[in-house]
Design a protein around this motif. Structure first.
Motif, PDB file in Angstrom:
ATOM      1  N   PRO A  14     -11.785  -6.921  -6.782  1.00 19.77           N
ATOM      2  CA  PRO A  14     -10.519  -6.334  -7.244  1.00 19.77           C
ATOM      3  C   PRO A  14     -10.160  -4.989  -6.614  1.00 19.77           C
ATOM      4  N   PRO A  15     -11.108  -4.055  -6.371  1.00 20.58           N
ATOM      5  CA  PRO A  15     -10.706  -2.791  -5.732  1.00 20.58           C
ATOM      6  C   PRO A  15      -9.996  -2.974  -4.397  1.00 20.58           C
ATOM      7  N   ASN A  16     -10.421  -3.954  -3.599  1.00 26.32           N
ATOM      8  CA  ASN A  16      -9.737  -4.198  -2.324  1.00 26.32           C
ATOM      9  C   ASN A  16      -8.297  -4.644  -2.554  1.00 26.32           C
ATOM     10  N   ILE A  17      -8.095  -5.506  -3.533  1.00 26.37           N
ATOM     11  CA  ILE A  17      -6.746  -5.984  -3.841  1.00 26.37           C
ATOM     12  C   ILE A  17      -5.873  -4.830  -4.327  1.00 26.37           C
ATOM     13  N   ILE A  18      -6.444  -3.973  -5.154  1.00 27.79           N
ATOM     14  CA  ILE A  18      -5.700  -2.827  -5.690  1.00 27.79           C
ATOM     15  C   ILE A  18      -5.317  -1.855  -4.579  1.00 27.79           C
ATOM     16  N   ILE A  19      -6.277  -1.545  -3.705  1.00 28.12           N
ATOM     17  CA  ILE A  19      -6.017  -0.607  -2.609  1.00 28.12           C
ATOM     18  C   ILE A  19      -4.988  -1.180  -1.644  1.00 28.12           C
ATOM     19  N   ALA A  20      -5.075  -2.485  -1.377  1.00 28.56           N
ATOM     20  CA  ALA A  20      -4.100  -3.112  -0.479  1.00 28.56           C
ATOM     21  C   ALA A  20      -2.697  -3.015  -1.070  1.00 28.56           C
ATOM     22  N   SER A  21      -2.566  -3.285  -2.360  1.00 31.41           N
ATOM     23  CA  SER A  21      -1.261  -3.201  -3.006  1.00 31.41           C
ATOM     24  C   SER A  21      -0.753  -1.763  -3.042  1.00 31.41           C
ATOM     25  N   TYR A  22      -1.657  -0.811  -3.279  1.00 31.30           N
ATOM     26  CA  TYR A  22      -1.241   0.588  -3.320  1.00 31.30           C
ATOM     27  C   TYR A  22      -0.743   1.043  -1.950  1.00 31.30           C
ATOM     28  N   ARG A  23      -1.412   0.600  -0.902  1.00 31.76           N
ATOM     29  CA  ARG A  23      -0.939   0.944   0.453  1.00 31.76           C
ATOM     30  C   ARG A  23       0.460   0.392   0.686  1.00 31.76           C
ATOM     31  N   GLY A  24       0.716  -0.806   0.159  1.00 28.71           N
ATOM     32  CA  GLY A  24       2.050  -1.375   0.299  1.00 28.71           C
ATOM     33  C   GLY A  24       3.111  -0.523  -0.371  1.00 28.71           C
ATOM     34  N   SER A  25       2.767   0.053  -1.531  1.00 28.00           N
ATOM     35  CA  SER A  25       3.733   0.895  -2.237  1.00 28.00           C
ATOM     36  C   SER A  25       3.942   2.239  -1.544  1.00 28.00           C
ATOM     37  N   VAL A  26       2.944   2.679  -0.764  1.00 23.03           N
ATOM     38  CA  VAL A  26       3.038   3.978  -0.092  1.00 23.03           C
ATOM     39  C   VAL A  26       3.670   3.857   1.290  1.00 23.03           C
TER      40      VAL A  26
END
Length: 647
Positions: free
Chosen positions: A154-166
């Motif tokens: 899950p941390p990889n999925i969260i970080i990937a999504s956060y990068r998308g928002s940034v």
């Protein structure tokens, strides 16, 4: 009071509740979300937006696909191959840890561990190896494997999504692979060559008999003419005793009936095969009038004669058996029969009357470990209604590698507890799955359809291809794959819903808005500015190392997904302060949030092996600390090489 101060107060209380552990982490996260809404930190109309976040949907889809792999025959395929490695511990560790590393890259790492945990236990028993030498390396290997791909953890999925928002563009499926694969390989080599020597060896825990010591507790008790148990059903007997003493079998007319399937009333001459120690046997004699079976009494008399007792029961030492404590006589009788019980287990088709000792053959006893998401946690046998609702007898409970001596009805289950259960073979798999338990015995429980293996792999491959070609976002592609898996019958719809880890989904959905509040309130910027002021005279690599350590410590005391959610805004603020690319900072958080090697509570994989391996809380850091430092020393330089600060 400033919003940033309020956010810090909410997060401080949340972290304290996580560490305390009195309430489940999903309830704590939901309380943090509602508190943030009431304090005005999160807009009320956006409070539950996190439950529709792509990261949450992706995690749910990956959990369904992982369960599909379990049902499609992966377990049997792996078991047949892995069990061929032989007796050398080096090869056993290499194959087990290497396999879980690979599997964790393409499925949920807890699911990968769940596949191989029974295989490791069977290997330990087959080769008489302490499972403690295999299980902690296996759990840590599942964490390392999760680093290698987007869907591994899950941390990889969260970080990937956060990068998308940034940045407007998320990390891709294999963006994590250059660093993750190198770290996983370094960890694998370390564990196999040196790390396993740091694991405490718990001797004698590889078998059911050793862990639960059932030979000392299985006894035959006869229903006599004056027994108060006569005319009672087994349920009425337990209600009379006010004690969940498990009746494993009832022998009547030389025919044995499994206790969980016996619904008639007890008659004179019936023999009950029961799991009872001296205290329970005293209770059974006093309140139910049950006595040792005829053969057991004969054995006891023969043993008395061998010790010099006369027919009147007067020992040569001058003390009458009449004055001997009943508990001592009972324990002595049980101990005298231990050797005969061992031979009795190997006899097929014989009732308790036809042989000496206790025959447990065919009673379908199974070991299972309580998962973190189990409905059994903090509940008792009576609250769960194991007998009535699930047709299961609880025979014994082991915790921290040793059998609990508490009365069964008093035990409140914890994650990692190992249960010895009896039930109907055709219903065991469904019952254990519903309760949230993982069977540890040899894989006699066929949970899937091996023919669907190629179908499940093909569905998954198409989803990955769609992601690589940018045809579909990760959440959409994986959700479509999960839907197709259910439609074509890779796994039943009920199992698909059960595969979705409710507490993790609630945790993510609740903490995403709280993490955003940390950023919008300016709290993340304040933390980043403090770190910038402290590290202004140092190279950026030092700040990255400090960021790694902070996220790593956090992941060992709270859920790793929560650690990633909280540290991602701080990492982005740090990158902005250094006027550097956000990618290396986010990658540091992704790797460090999965380094929960120091405690059994940091990750579900660690908790799952605690009971079967007989580990204590303090055992994890012995291997976990050097492995964490190795991960830090390998990952940070590689991250800067693959993801330069200049972007």
């Amino acid at each position: 009071m400033a919003d940033s101060t309020l956010v810090f107060l909410v997060l401080g209380a949340t972290l304290a509740a996580f560490v305390w552990g009195r309430f489940r982490y999903d309830l704590v996260a939901l309380a943090a979300l509602l508190g943030s809404v009431m304090l005005g930190l999160v807009p009320g109309d956006e409070a539950f937006r996190g439950f529709g976040h792509p990261a949450v949907i992706t995690v749910a889809a990956v959990l369904v696909l992982s369960r599909g792999f379990e049902y499609s025959g992966v377990v049997d395929l792996i078991s047949r191959q892995v069990l061929k490695v032989g007796e050398r511990l080096f090869l056993q560790l290499l194959v087990l840890v290497g396999t879980v590393v690979v599997l964790s890259g393409v499925m949920n790492n807890v699911g990968a561990l769940a596949l191989l945990l029974p295989v490791a236990m069977r290997m330990a028993r087959t080769h008489d190896v302490s499972p403690s030498l295999l299980l902690m390396p296996l759990a840590f290997g599942s964490l390392l494997g999760g680093l290698t791909t987007l869907i591994g953890t899950p941390p990889n999925i969260i970080i990937a999504s956060y990068r998308g928002s940034v940045t407007g563009e998320s990390f891709a499926m294999f963006s994590f692979s250059p660093v993750g694969v190198a770290v996983a390989l370094a960890g694998l080599v370390f564990i196999v060559l040196l790390g396993w020597r740091l694991v405490p060896q718990r001797a004698g825990k590889a078998s059911t008999e050793a862990m639960f010591d059932t030979a000392n507790y299985l006894v035959e008790l006869r229903v006599g003419e004056d027994s108060e148990a006569r005319g009672l059903t087994l349920r009425e007997l337990q209600q009379k005793l006010k004690e969940a003493v498990p009746v494993l079998a009832v022998v009547r007319d030389d025919r044995r009936r499994a206790g969980h399937a016996f619904f008639g009333v007890l008659r004179e001459g019936d023999i009950l095969l029961m799991e009872a120690g001296p205290e329970e046997m005293k209770l059974l004699e006093d309140k139910a009038g049950l006595h040792l079976g005829k053969e057991a009494e004969d054995d006891s008399e023969e043993n008395d004669e061998e010790r010099g007792d006369n027919r009147d029961g007067q020992p040569q030492g001058g003390r009458t058996s009449e004055h001997e404590p009943r508990e001592a006589r009972t324990a002595s009788t049980v101990a005298d029969n231990q050797q005969e019980q061992e031979s009795g287990r190997k006899a097929n088709g014989k009732s308790g009357r036809e042989k000496k000792g206790v025959d447990t053959e065919g009673l379908q006893l199974v070991e299972a470990v309580v998962r973190n998401d189990s409905k059994m946690i903090n509940r008792t046998v009576a609250q769960l209604r194991l007998q009535n609702q699930y047709s299961l007898h609880l025979v014994a409970v082991a915790r921290d590698g040793g059998r609990l001596k508490q009365r069964l009805h008093e035990i409140r289950f914890r994650p990692g507890d190992v249960l010895l259960l009896q039930g109907d073979e055709s219903e065991l798999a469904d019952s254990l799955s519903t309760l949230g338990c993982l069977p540890l015995a040899s894989r006699n429980l066929t949970l899937g359809q091996p023919r669907m293996l190629l179908v499940s792999i093909a569905i998954f491959a198409v989803a990955i291809l769609a992601m690589l070609l940018d045809l579909l976002p990760a959440a959409v592609a994986l959700s479509a794959a999960a839907l197709v898996s259910l439609l074509v019958g890779v796994l039943p719809l009920r199992e698909g819903y059960q595969a979705i880890d409710g507490p993790v989904i609630v945790l993510l959905g609740a903490m995403i808005p709280v993490g955003e509040a940390l950023e919008t309130s300016g709290g993340a910027t304040l933390i980043a500015e403090a770190m910038l002021a402290w590290g202004s005279d140092w190279p950026v690599v030092v700040t990255l190392a400090v960021l790694f350590l902070l996220a790593m410590v956090l992941s060992n005391i709270v859920n790793n997904a929560a650690a990633a959610l909280l540290m991602a805004p701080i990492a982005a603020s740090l990158a902005s302060g250094f006027e550097a690319s956000v990618d290396p900072f986010l990658m540091v958080v992704a790797v460090s949030a999965s380094c929960a090697f120091l405690t059994p509570i940091g990750h579900q994989s660690n908790t799952l092996v605690m009971g079967p391996g007989g580990y204590r809380f303090s055992d994890y850091w012995r291997l976990g600390l050097p492995l964490s430092l190795l991960t830090l020393s390998v990952s940070v330089p590689l991250i800067l090489l693959v993801w330069p600060l200049s972007g």
